[in-house]
Enzyme design. Structure first.
Site, PDB file in Angstrom:
ATOM      1  N   ASP A 176      -8.826  -4.932   7.541  1.00  0.00           N
ATOM      2  CA  ASP A 176      -9.113  -4.337   6.336  1.00  0.00           C
ATOM      3  C   ASP A 176      -8.744  -5.434   5.356  1.00  0.00           C
ATOM      4  OD1 ASP A 176      -9.676  -3.140   3.981  1.00  0.00           O
ATOM      5  OD2 ASP A 176      -9.091  -1.024   4.999  1.00  0.00           O
ATOM      6  N   TYR A 197     -18.619   0.059  -7.579  1.00  0.00           N
ATOM      7  CA  TYR A 197     -19.210  -1.510  -7.267  1.00  0.00           C
ATOM      8  C   TYR A 197     -19.032  -2.096  -8.105  1.00  0.00           C
ATOM      9  CZ  TYR A 197     -22.253  -4.638  -4.522  1.00  0.00           C
ATOM     10  OH  TYR A 197     -22.740  -5.978  -4.028  1.00  0.00           O
ATOM     11  N   ASP A 244     -13.252  -8.604   9.431  1.00  0.00           N
ATOM     12  CA  ASP A 244     -13.987  -7.322   9.049  1.00  0.00           C
ATOM     13  C   ASP A 244     -13.026  -6.009   9.514  1.00  0.00           C
ATOM     14  OD1 ASP A 244     -16.062  -5.343   8.465  1.00  0.00           O
ATOM     15  OD2 ASP A 244     -17.382  -7.392   8.242  1.00  0.00           O
ATOM     16  N   ASN A 245     -13.377  -4.869   8.855  1.00  0.00           N
ATOM     17  CA  ASN A 245     -13.091  -3.621   9.471  1.00  0.00           C
ATOM     18  C   ASN A 245     -13.915  -2.781   9.885  1.00  0.00           C
ATOM     19  OD1 ASN A 245     -14.291  -3.015   7.232  1.00  0.00           O
ATOM     20  ND2 ASN A 245     -12.554  -2.069   6.149  1.00  0.00           N
ATOM     21  N   LYS A 249     -11.254  -0.305  -4.158  1.00  0.00           N
ATOM     22  CA  LYS A 249     -10.231  -0.855  -3.500  1.00  0.00           C
ATOM     23  C   LYS A 249     -10.518  -2.265  -2.596  1.00  0.00           C
ATOM     24  CE  LYS A 249      -7.182   2.915  -2.176  1.00  0.00           C
ATOM     25  NZ  LYS A 249      -6.867   3.923  -1.141  1.00  0.00           N
ATOM     26  N   THR A 254     -30.936  -9.096  -1.705  1.00  0.00           N
ATOM     27  CA  THR A 254     -31.330  -9.914  -0.419  1.00  0.00           C
ATOM     28  C   THR A 254     -31.681  -9.290   0.679  1.00  0.00           C
ATOM     29  OG1 THR A 254     -29.350 -11.358  -1.414  1.00  0.00           O
ATOM     30  CG2 THR A 254     -30.243 -11.911   0.947  1.00  0.00           C
TER      31      THR A 254
END
Ligand code: UDP
Length: 325
Positions: free
Chosen positions: A57, A147, A32-33, A93, A177
């Site tokens: 990343d 998204y 994870d970043n 990205k 969720t």
């Protein structure tokens, strides 16, 4: 024991998945970043011998020394306020470059790779409930497009790597969720309403609150993800994962109010642009292929989420870090 990479491993879903996989005695690499993920979600796992955290990343290419057997690609800002704000370009990205990087890694390691896609690929759906064969109705230039279109492009990349590069893929489309490890500040409806209620604030319903969502408790979602990952090779999806019980946002607000403090006030604010009117998964495919259906109803799941968010509020209240919109 398998070695499993979870991208987005400190986020809401990623951290719940890491915990479950560690409980199954797998070796987990959590990548994870921490843009929207939180180390506090995995801090209790950091000393576990089978758990490793890698700060990276997913947009940047990477390799991992040990042989990877499975990859869950969960990395992406997922709450509308996050991906519509400062992270909008980063979101596209993350979806596209992230997918390319994990697919290249999967190819190199001969690993199976699962893409966490989304009900957002259906956009403002003209088919209800949403079946996997429905191709969606997405505004390609709207504020949700980073998204929606990012995730659509990632699906397309997954299928091309499967067709042309022989990569072993799985694609799931996750509907709303909720549950423990949600970020109290990320602006999603369940965490917003519960935190507002716990803090004695007004409950902010957007629009008239007649838009619907179908809320799946995180443990059910994690069950489905793991079942899908370990399903027969020929079943690649895309497959919907969600709870088909549909609620209006107003009904959700009323439920939260009745559980926490019946005197709280509901206030109505502008509906954000392109906010989908209705959303409900058709889960016939996952039921028939994997014999999965959700088991936790909204009332039970809300109780567990309230208990979790209470601990978060206690933790942060003194520093005033919980400031729900
Ligand atoms: N919503 C709301 N009040 C809030 C946050 C969200 O009424 O404080 C609404 C939002 O407009 C949407 C629904 O709740 O119709 C679900 O929003 P969320 O951000 O959780 O996820 P989405 O399903 O839109 O991706």
């Amino acid at each position: 024991m398998k070695t499993i990479l979870v991208t987005g491993g400190t986020g809401f879903l990623g951290s719940n998945l890491c915990a479950r996989l560690i409980g199954m005695c797998e070796k987990v690499i959590c990548l994870d970043n921490n843009y929207t993920g939180r180390m506090s979600n995995v801090s209790w796992l950091m000393k576990h011998p089978n758990f490793k955290f890698m700060e990276h990343d997913v947009c940047e290419p990477f390799d991992i020394k040990e042989k990877i057997d499975q990859i869950y690609n969960m990395a992406c800002p997922a709450s509308p306020p996050a991906y519509q704000g400062a992270y909008s370009i980063k979101t596209t990205k993350t979806c596209v470059l992230g997918a390319l990087n994990v697919l290249d890694l999967a190819k190199k390691h001969g690993a199976r790779v699962l893409q966490a896609s989304t009900s957002e690929v259906y956009g403002e759906p003209l088919v209800h409930p949403q079946v996997e064969t429905y191709r969606g109705n997405v505004n390609p230039i709207g504020i949700r497009a980073c998204y929606d279109e990012g995730k659509r492009c990632a699906e397309s990349l997954f299928f091309d790597y499967w067709r042309h590069e022989g990569v072993d893929i799985k694609v799931v489309r996750l509907f709303n969720t909720y549950g423990p490890n949600m970020d109290p500040n990320d602006g999603r409806v369940v965490s917003n309403f519960i935190c507002q209620a716990l803090l004695g604030q007004n409950i902010t319903v957007y629009g008239k609150g007649l838009q619907t969502r179908s809320f799946c408790y995180v443990d059910d979602t994690i069950d489905a993800l793991i079942l899908m990952m370990n399903s027969k090779k020929s079943f690649i999806g895309p497959v919907n994962i969600g709870n088909p019980k549909e609620f209006t946002v107003k009904e959700l607000a009323e439920m939260v109010v009745s559980k926490i403090d019946g005197n709280l006030k509901v206030v109505y604010k502008d509906l954000p642009q392109d906010d989908p009117t209705r959303r409900k998964p058709d889960i016939s495919l996952i039921k028939s292929e994997l014999n999965w259906a959700p088991t936790v109803d909204l009332s039970q799941g809300l109780d567990k989420t309230i208990a979790y968010l209470k601990t978060q509020i206690k933790l942060f209240q003194s520093t005033k870090e919980v400031c729900v919109a």
